[in-house]
Design a protein around this motif. Structure first.
Motif, PDB file in Angstrom:
ATOM      1  N   THR A  70       0.723  -1.272  -0.211  1.00 14.78           N
ATOM      2  CA  THR A  70      -0.099   0.107   0.046  1.00 14.78           C
ATOM      3  C   THR A  70       0.820   1.191  -0.397  1.00 14.78           C
ATOM      4  N   ASP A  71       1.926   0.942   0.919  1.00 15.27           N
ATOM      5  CA  ASP A  71       3.058   2.105   0.552  1.00 15.27           C
ATOM      6  C   ASP A  71       3.965   2.571  -0.505  1.00 15.27           C
ATOM      7  N   ILE A  73       4.811   3.473  -4.196  1.00 21.12           N
ATOM      8  CA  ILE A  73       4.032   4.374  -5.756  1.00 21.12           C
ATOM      9  C   ILE A  73       4.882   4.333  -6.892  1.00 21.12           C
ATOM     10  N   THR A  88      -0.708   2.750  -6.409  1.00 24.45           N
ATOM     11  CA  THR A  88       0.244   1.769  -5.680  1.00 24.45           C
ATOM     12  C   THR A  88       0.529   0.271  -5.685  1.00 24.45           C
TER      13      THR A  88
END
Length: 142
Positions: A70-71, A73, A88
């Motif tokens: 999720t972090d 990018i 993501t």
């Protein structure tokens, strides 16, 4: 004693198959980049492409540590004002899972003409099958 300098017609290129299932993305990418550059061979020459071909199967089944899903990018830009877009890692895996590995390896290669030739020797496939059986690739355990 003279230093060995490889000639382009002396290079022997092999084919390797790597299964990416449950492999950490960064560790997989560094090993693959090393083999594409030819640094694992005693005949490595910086100005000659001495690397081997790599076929990666099960590209969508690699692993990442921490909360990178999720972090982390991925950015791209259209070239127009305000044209930056981002995804993501989880979204990128749903759209193009093979591009995640390709970008990780490509960013570890030289940013030159030779680096662009090296990335062409990387073949990435989702699933366990690949069309390169005629090259008799060896299984490489990473």
């Amino acid at each position: 004693m003279k230093t060995y300098w490889a000639k382009p017609d002396e290079i022997e290129q092999k084919w390797f198959v790597v299964d990416a299932e449950n492999k950490i993305l960064g560790r997989l990418a560094t090993e693959v980049a090393t083999i594409l550059m030819g640094k694992h061979k005693p005949t490595y020459t910086p100005s000659i492409d001495t690397g081997d071909f790599i076929v990666i199967v099960n590209a969508e089944k690699f692993a990442v540590t921490g909360s990178k899903m999720t972090d982390k990018i991925y950015y791209r830009h259209s070239g127009y004002l305000g044209g930056i877009k981002d995804r993501t890692l989880k979204e990128q895996l749903e759209k193009k899972p093979e591009e995640v590995i390709r970008m990780a390896v490509r960013r570890m290669l030289p940013k030159t003409k030779m680096g662009r030739a090296m990335i062409k020797k990387l073949k990435i496939y989702t699933g366990g099958a690949h069309p390169h059986a005629a090259q008799n690739p060896e299984t490489l355990e990473i």
